[in-house]
Design an enzyme around this catalytic site. Structure first.
Site, PDB file in Angstrom:
ATOM      1  N   GLY A   1       0.814  -1.214   0.000  1.00 37.68           N
ATOM      2  CA  GLY A   1       0.000   0.000   0.000  1.00 37.68           C
ATOM      3  C   GLY A   1       0.845   1.261   0.000  1.00 37.68           C
ATOM      4  O   GLY A   1       1.824   1.353   0.731  1.00 37.68           O
ATOM      5  N   SER A   2       0.481   2.239  -0.798  1.00 38.04           N
ATOM      6  CA  SER A   2       1.318   3.414  -0.957  1.00 38.04           C
ATOM      7  C   SER A   2       0.543   4.522  -1.648  1.00 38.04           C
ATOM      8  O   SER A   2      -0.666   4.437  -1.844  1.00 38.04           O
ATOM      9  CB  SER A   2       2.569   3.052  -1.750  1.00 38.04           C
ATOM     10  OG  SER A   2       2.222   2.262  -2.877  1.00 38.04           O
ATOM     11  N   LYS A   3       1.243   5.576  -2.057  1.00 38.08           N
ATOM     12  CA  LYS A   3       0.598   6.739  -2.647  1.00 38.08           C
ATOM     13  C   LYS A   3       1.516   7.357  -3.694  1.00 38.08           C
ATOM     14  O   LYS A   3       2.745   7.308  -3.563  1.00 38.08           O
ATOM     15  CB  LYS A   3       0.300   7.760  -1.544  1.00 38.08           C
ATOM     16  CG  LYS A   3      -0.426   9.012  -2.006  1.00 38.08           C
ATOM     17  CD  LYS A   3      -0.537  10.000  -0.844  1.00 38.08           C
ATOM     18  CE  LYS A   3      -1.270  11.256  -1.268  1.00 38.08           C
ATOM     19  NZ  LYS A   3      -1.187  12.330  -0.244  1.00 38.08           N
TER      20      LYS A   3
END
Length: 207
Positions: free
Chosen positions: A171-173
């Protein structure tokens, strides 16, 4: 289905463990078989066709920010923040044609990537592009689960709209800073896809 090369070592390791378990401990194989499928799914790299002209999304995920801002590289810009959950495609793509002009790796924390403060405090990789529309900035932001940012670019690289440039594991951005005059075609809460969804366009650009 195409698999991103960063996944080869982990996929090979899980596959080796699965084959070994089928001989020595078949019950363990019941756990490893779905795990192998999950790992392959995580590292998938589908081909994408743009929905139309304009700046493409650099990541799959949900738009969590659209705001006017200011950055030393871009000056006034429109920042679009895209949160990638663990099941999204994690390959990142460039939003438009351009040349890599500036790069900077910034170590930091591991806040939840969907939190606004993550863009300022988390570990991140910044890539500044010189484009025909003005400077465009891409920022890969590591999240709570993300443990590795992959960026294959070098200063001076010439890129074509939709080119793959890296990924963030788990999970990241990804934040993208678009020119201040951009006409937005997305909003907070929208689902977007890297290399396909158009985030916005410039005045005079054909729809």
């Amino acid at each position: 289905m195409k698999i991103v090369r960063d996944g080869y070592p982990l996929i090979a390791f899980v596959a080796f463990m699965l084959l070994g378990s089928l001989y020595f401990a078949p019950m363990v194989g019941l756990f490893l078989a779905p795990l192998l499928g999950l790992v392959v799914w995580f590292f998938r790299d589908p081909e994408r066709v743009p929905d139309g002209p304009g700046f493409l999304s650099p990541a799959d995920g949900k738009v969590v920010e659209v705001m006017e801002t200011d950055h030393p590289f871009t000056g006034k810009a429109v920042k679009v923040g895209i949160f990638m959950n663990p099941l999204d495609v994690h390959v990142n793509r460039v939003p438009c044609d351009g040349t890599v002009e500036w790069m900077e790796y910034i170590p930091g924390r591991k806040w939840m990537a969907f939190e606004p403060k993550a863009s300022e405090l988390n570990e991140r990789m910044c890539v500044g592009l010189s484009t025909g529309y003005g400077p465009v900035l891409l920022v890969q932001v590591a999240g709570f689960l993300a443990r590795r940012i992959v960026c294959r670019l070098r200063k001076g690289d010439r890129l074509v709209r939709g080119d793959r440039f890296g990924m963030i594991k788990m999970g990241s951005k990804v934040d993208v800073y678009l020119p201040a005059g951009v006409r937005m075609k997305t909003s907070v809460g929208k689902k977007v896809f890297a290399g396909r969804t158009v985030l916005g366009g410039m005045a005079g650009e054909k729809s």
